[in-house]
Design an enzyme around this catalytic site. Structure first.
Site, PDB file in Angstrom:
ATOM      1  N   TYR A   1       0.814  -1.221   0.000  1.00  0.00           N
ATOM      2  CA  TYR A   1       0.000   0.000   0.000  1.00  0.00           C
ATOM      3  C   TYR A   1       0.852   1.277   0.000  1.00  0.00           C
ATOM      4  O   TYR A   1       0.350   2.348  -0.354  1.00  0.00           O
ATOM      5  CB  TYR A   1      -0.924   0.059   1.224  1.00  0.00           C
ATOM      6  CG  TYR A   1      -1.981  -1.009   1.306  1.00  0.00           C
ATOM      7  CD1 TYR A   1      -2.311  -1.801   0.210  1.00  0.00           C
ATOM      8  CD2 TYR A   1      -2.669  -1.223   2.493  1.00  0.00           C
ATOM      9  CE1 TYR A   1      -3.284  -2.778   0.317  1.00  0.00           C
ATOM     10  CE2 TYR A   1      -3.646  -2.194   2.588  1.00  0.00           C
ATOM     11  CZ  TYR A   1      -3.947  -2.972   1.506  1.00  0.00           C
ATOM     12  OH  TYR A   1      -4.914  -3.941   1.614  1.00  0.00           O
TER      13      TYR A   1
ATOM     14  N   HIS B   1      -1.190 -11.961   1.925  1.00  0.00           N
ATOM     15  CA  HIS B   1      -2.067 -11.012   1.230  1.00  0.00           C
ATOM     16  C   HIS B   1      -2.688 -11.634  -0.018  1.00  0.00           C
ATOM     17  O   HIS B   1      -1.979 -12.090  -0.901  1.00  0.00           O
ATOM     18  CB  HIS B   1      -1.219  -9.793   0.819  1.00  0.00           C
ATOM     19  CG  HIS B   1      -2.013  -8.564   0.488  1.00  0.00           C
ATOM     20  ND1 HIS B   1      -1.426  -7.318   0.396  1.00  0.00           N
ATOM     21  CD2 HIS B   1      -3.332  -8.365   0.238  1.00  0.00           C
ATOM     22  CE1 HIS B   1      -2.358  -6.426   0.096  1.00  0.00           C
ATOM     23  NE2 HIS B   1      -3.518  -7.035  -0.013  1.00  0.00           N
TER      24      HIS B   1
HETATM   25  N1  LIG Z   1      -7.107  -8.477  -0.332  1.00  0.00           N
HETATM   26  C1  LIG Z   1      -6.908  -7.582   0.629  1.00  0.00           C
HETATM   27  O1  LIG Z   1      -6.197  -7.858   1.554  1.00  0.00           O
HETATM   28  C2  LIG Z   1      -7.588  -6.239   0.571  1.00  0.00           C
HETATM   29  C3  LIG Z   1      -8.256  -5.837  -0.578  1.00  0.00           C
HETATM   30  C4  LIG Z   1      -8.956  -4.645  -0.533  1.00  0.00           C
HETATM   31  C5  LIG Z   1      -8.974  -3.878   0.623  1.00  0.00           C
HETATM   32  N2  LIG Z   1      -8.291  -4.275   1.724  1.00  0.00           N
HETATM   33  C6  LIG Z   1      -8.298  -3.463   2.962  1.00  0.00           C
HETATM   34  O2  LIG Z   1      -9.629  -3.132   3.239  1.00  0.00           O
HETATM   35  C7  LIG Z   1      -9.711  -1.719   3.456  1.00  0.00           C
HETATM   36  C8  LIG Z   1     -11.100  -1.238   3.165  1.00  0.00           C
HETATM   37  O3  LIG Z   1     -11.414  -1.453   1.795  1.00  0.00           O
HETATM   38  P1  LIG Z   1     -11.810  -0.251   0.869  1.00  0.00           P
HETATM   39  O4  LIG Z   1     -10.714   0.714   0.765  1.00  0.00           O
HETATM   40  O5  LIG Z   1     -12.336  -0.840  -0.364  1.00  0.00           O
HETATM   41  O6  LIG Z   1     -12.851   0.505   1.794  1.00  0.00           O
HETATM   42  P2  LIG Z   1     -14.361   0.726   1.742  1.00  0.00           P
HETATM   43  O7  LIG Z   1     -14.649   1.313   3.061  1.00  0.00           O
HETATM   44  O8  LIG Z   1     -15.103  -0.472   1.296  1.00  0.00           O
HETATM   45  O9  LIG Z   1     -14.513   1.813   0.528  1.00  0.00           O
HETATM   46  C9  LIG Z   1     -14.120   3.039   0.718  1.00  0.00           C
HETATM   47  C10 LIG Z   1     -14.082   3.812  -0.629  1.00  0.00           C
HETATM   48  O10 LIG Z   1     -15.178   4.685  -0.674  1.00  0.00           O
HETATM   49  C11 LIG Z   1     -14.769   6.050  -0.412  1.00  0.00           C
HETATM   50  N3  LIG Z   1     -15.548   6.478   0.758  1.00  0.00           N
HETATM   51  C12 LIG Z   1     -15.377   6.110   2.038  1.00  0.00           C
HETATM   52  N4  LIG Z   1     -16.306   6.688   2.831  1.00  0.00           N
HETATM   53  C13 LIG Z   1     -17.073   7.433   2.038  1.00  0.00           C
HETATM   54  C14 LIG Z   1     -18.196   8.265   2.293  1.00  0.00           C
HETATM   55  N5  LIG Z   1     -18.689   8.409   3.529  1.00  0.00           N
HETATM   56  N6  LIG Z   1     -18.763   8.884   1.229  1.00  0.00           N
HETATM   57  C15 LIG Z   1     -18.279   8.730  -0.028  1.00  0.00           C
HETATM   58  N7  LIG Z   1     -17.188   7.965  -0.319  1.00  0.00           N
HETATM   59  C16 LIG Z   1     -16.605   7.312   0.709  1.00  0.00           C
HETATM   60  C17 LIG Z   1     -13.303   6.003  -0.062  1.00  0.00           C
HETATM   61  O11 LIG Z   1     -12.573   7.070  -0.644  1.00  0.00           O
HETATM   62  P3  LIG Z   1     -12.433   8.507   0.047  1.00  0.00           P
HETATM   63  O12 LIG Z   1     -10.976   8.707   0.237  1.00  0.00           O
HETATM   64  O13 LIG Z   1     -13.039   9.414  -0.981  1.00  0.00           O
HETATM   65  O14 LIG Z   1     -13.191   8.525   1.329  1.00  0.00           O
HETATM   66  C18 LIG Z   1     -12.841   4.661  -0.649  1.00  0.00           C
HETATM   67  O15 LIG Z   1     -12.383   4.792  -1.953  1.00  0.00           O
HETATM   68  C19 LIG Z   1      -8.609  -1.154   2.587  1.00  0.00           C
HETATM   69  O16 LIG Z   1      -8.243   0.142   2.971  1.00  0.00           O
HETATM   70  C20 LIG Z   1      -7.535  -2.148   2.856  1.00  0.00           C
HETATM   71  O17 LIG Z   1      -6.907  -1.846   4.105  1.00  0.00           O
HETATM   72  C21 LIG Z   1      -7.609  -5.447   1.715  1.00  0.00           C
END
Ligand SMILES: NC(=O)c1ccc[n+]([C@@H]2O[C@H](COP(=O)([O-])OP(=O)(O)OC[C@H]3O[C@@H](n4cnc5c(N)ncnc54)[C@H](OP(=O)(O)O)[C@@H]3O)[C@@H](O)[C@H]2O)c1
Length: 320
Positions: A58, A118
């Site tokens: 990341y 991962h």
């Molecule tokens: N295979 C793996 O291990 C893997 C894969 C994917 C993710 N992950 C982990 O899971 C975490 C969460 O996944 P995710 O990043 O997909 O998070 P998520 O919470 O499912 O999606 C958040 C997305 O929506 C936007 N967002 C968040 N809150 C918002 C709101 N209130 N209104 C409008 N837009 C909003 C964020 O960008 P803004 O910056 O605009 O808020 C971000 O792009 C990642 O950060 C990572 O640590 C792990």
């Protein structure tokens, strides 16, 4: 914040965890200055978040390391991950151990609370379990990690096959899985096993792109309706999940998404990924709100409970 126990790790973790990857990477994806990303991590911690999820790939480990410096080390739980493959070829186990060492340097800490392989696809699970887990358990004995886990790769494993097996294997102390209102497979494939084996769960993809990029939900439902996978009206509505938003219900689709995941039986930590202060505040607020009304939860299950692999996009950086 509300705190819960992360399975047999015994860690007391906030139910809202900060995701430091995804499309946002703490705002780095849209060029936020590093000092601002550090401030946002500290803001989340001030709001009670004590579970920070990062990964070698990341580019946010050093930000997390800087953010946690003023906090007693045992007051915050840092989870990181090492890549295990190049395409579908496993990288040597020695490189995975080296990745852990590098993460400790980037985080400027002596140990990580949770270390995860991962994005493990089903085809590589056996070797990760038999050859790679023992090597990392030796690092655990040296004190470099407290708990061992793995994460699934939802875009490459839409049916959640890897976790059907991992959730039955007590060697894992934590698993990270994709789960959301329209991708509910973990209810069948994962949570029964994690609950039976005391494996902690960390949820990702709860909002991702499908519920945060304007128009994405409507496009997705139009395609699903054309395939006869959801009723026709969902494919033509300009506010298809509007039925969730009402007095006593959700205040927005994103509010609904975080509350839906948070109250799923078997869910421990719900990750939210963001680089926007207002989003951090409102998302924590949503995760701490009561469950959605039972009739709304039942309707989501009736409409979408049969779907697999919907809304599991690769990270997409936001323009604003
Ligand atoms: N295979 C793996 O291990 C893997 C894969 C994917 C993710 N992950 C982990 O899971 C975490 C969460 O996944 P995710 O990043 O997909 O998070 P998520 O919470 O499912 O999606 C958040 C997305 O929506 C936007 N967002 C968040 N809150 C918002 C709101 N209130 N209104 C409008 N837009 C909003 C964020 O960008 P803004 O910056 O605009 O808020 C971000 O792009 C990642 O950060 C990572 O640590 C792990």
């Amino acid at each position: 914040m509300e705190y819960t126990t992360l399975g047999k790790t015994g860690l007391r973790v906030g139910v809202a965890g900060l995701g430091c990857g995804g499309g946002s990477r703490l705002g780095m994806a849209r060029g936020l200055p590093r000092s601002e990303s550090v401030r946002l991590v500290r803001l989340a911690m001030d709001l009670g978040v004590n579970y920070l999820d990062t990964a070698a790939v990341y580019g946010t480990e050093s930000i997390v390391g800087e953010a946690i410096k003023p906090v007693p080390r045992d007051q915050v739980h840092v989870a990181t991950k090492a890549s295990i493959r190049n395409g579908m070829e496993l990288i040597p186990v020695g490189d995975v151990v080296a990745s852990l060492e590098n993460s400790l340097r980037e985080l400027d800490t002596d140990y990580v609370d949770v270390f995860q392989f991962h994005a493990v696809p089903p085809a590589l699970y056996d070797r990760i379990r038999e050859e790679y887990a023992p090597a990392l358990l030796r690092e655990k004995e040296k004190g470099k990690l407290r708990h061992l886990g793995l994460t699934e790769t939802p875009p490459n494993d839409p049916a959640g096959e890897m976790l059907i097996r991992a959730s039955q294997d007590p060697v894992w102390e934590v698993v990270m899985l994709g789960f959301h209102m329209m991708h509910q497979v973990a209810r069948r494939n994962c949570f029964p096993g994690t609950q039976a084996n005391g494996i902690g769960t960390v949820l990702m993809f709860v909002v991702r792109s499908i519920f945060s990029i304007p128009g994405r939900l409507e496009e997705t439902l139009a395609a699903l309706a054309a395939e006869k996978k959801v009723p026709d009206w969902l494919g033509t509505s300009d506010n298809p999940l509007g039925f969730l938003i009402h007095e006593g219900g959700a205040s927005s689709v994103i509010d609904a998404a975080y509350r839906y995941a948070r109250h799923e039986p078997g869910a421990d930590v719900v990750l939210f990924g963001s680089g926007v202060e207002e989003h951090i505040r409102t998302n924590i607020g949503s995760i701490l709100r009561p469950p959605l009304p039972a009739e709304d939860v039942a309707r989501l299950e009736a409409l979408f409970g049969h779907l697999e692999g919907v809304g599991l996009d690769l990270p997409e950086p936001r323009k604003t």
